[in-house]
Design a protein around this motif. Structure first.
Motif, PDB file in Angstrom:
ATOM      1  N   LYS A 182       0.861  -1.182   0.000  1.00  0.00           N
ATOM      2  CA  LYS A 182       0.000   0.000   0.000  1.00  0.00           C
ATOM      3  C   LYS A 182       0.896   1.229   0.000  1.00  0.00           C
TER       4      LYS A 182
ATOM      5  N   SER B 208      -1.645   6.418  -6.410  1.00  0.00           N
ATOM      6  CA  SER B 208      -1.431   5.525  -5.267  1.00  0.00           C
ATOM      7  C   SER B 208      -1.892   4.113  -5.596  1.00  0.00           C
ATOM      8  N   SER B 209      -1.424   3.157  -4.805  1.00  0.00           N
ATOM      9  CA  SER B 209      -1.815   1.768  -5.033  1.00  0.00           C
ATOM     10  C   SER B 209      -3.138   1.438  -4.351  1.00  0.00           C
ATOM     11  N   MET B 210      -3.699   2.385  -3.616  1.00  0.00           N
ATOM     12  CA  MET B 210      -4.963   2.159  -2.915  1.00  0.00           C
ATOM     13  C   MET B 210      -5.963   3.242  -3.291  1.00  0.00           C
TER      14      MET B 210
ATOM     15  N   GLY C  21      -7.154   2.771  -6.909  1.00  0.00           N
ATOM     16  CA  GLY C  21      -5.707   2.832  -7.051  1.00  0.00           C
ATOM     17  C   GLY C  21      -5.285   2.826  -8.510  1.00  0.00           C
TER      18      GLY C  21
ATOM     19  N   GLN D 175      -7.323   5.284   1.537  1.00  0.00           N
ATOM     20  CA  GLN D 175      -8.123   4.280   2.233  1.00  0.00           C
ATOM     21  C   GLN D 175      -7.535   3.984   3.611  1.00  0.00           C
TER      22      GLN D 175
END
Length: 162
Positions: free
Chosen positions: A30, A60-62, A93, A136
Motif C-alpha cells: 500500500k 497511489s496503489s490504494m 488505485g 483508504q
C-alpha cells in the motif's frame, strides 16, 4: 547418472523454495503517491464562461477520496482564475476520474483562448495549487500540484479544446 539426478533434485528444491518464499511475500504494497490533475477538455460556453473537465489521477496503489481542490489555472501567460471544488469522489488505485467545473475566466484569459481557437493553435496551460485526498483507512492529506500541458482544438467541435 546418479550425479545428474542429484543436480536435478537440487535445482528443483531451490526453485521450489524460491517459489514458496515469493508466495509468502505476495501481499499488496500500500503506497500513497501524490495525485495529479490535468485539463482533459475546456469548452467555451455561449455566455463566455468555461466548462473545465478536470482529470484527477490517483497514482497511489490504494483508493483515495478526493475531498477538496483549489487550482489556479493559467492559459498562455494569463491567469484565468481558480478552480475550486469539493468533489468527494473516490478514485481507485492507479486510476482516474473526470470532474467538470465551471469557471468565469478573466478577460485576458478569454482573449488567449479565443485567439487559440480562431487560429487553430495549441494552447499552453498550467495548474498550480493543492488537492486534498484521503487514502483508504488513513488521514486526509494535502498534496501540491504543479502541472503544465497543452490543449488543441477538437476537430468538429467549435469552442472545444482537448
Amino acid at each position: 547418472m546418479y550425479h545428474r539426478f542429484r543436480t536435478a533434485l537440487l535445482v528443483a528444491l531451490v526453485a521450489g523454495s524460491t517459489l514458496a518464499l515469493a508466495a509468502c511475500n505476495s501481499g499488496v504494497v500500500k503506497r500513497v503517491s501524490p495525485p495529479g490533475a490535468s485539463v482533459q477538455q475546456l469548452t467555451v460556453r455561449a455566455d463566455g464562461g468555461w466548462d473545465v473537465a478536470l482529470r484527477l489521477q490517483n497514482f497511489s496503489s490504494m483508493p483515495m477520496v478526493f475531498n477538496d481542490l483549489s487550482l489556479a489555472l493559467k492559459v498562455g501567460d494569463e491567469d484565468a482564475g481558480t478552480l475550486t471544488a469539493k468533489p468527494a469522489v473516490s478514485i481507485g488505485g492507479v486510476s482516474a476520474e473526470v470532474v467538470t467545473l465551471q469557471l468565469q475566466p478573466a478577460s485576458g484569459a478569454r482573449l488567449v483562448v479565443a485567439d487559440a481557437l480562431a487560429g487553430n493553435r495549441t494552447l499552453a496551460y498550467s495548474l498550480k495549487g493543492t488537492v486534498s485526498a484521503t487514502p483508504q483507512e488513513k488521514k486526509q492529506r494535502s498534496f501540491d500540484v504543479d502541472s503544465r500541458s497543452t490543449l488543441n482544438q477538437a476537430p468538429g467541435l467549435p469552442g472545444v479544446l482537448r
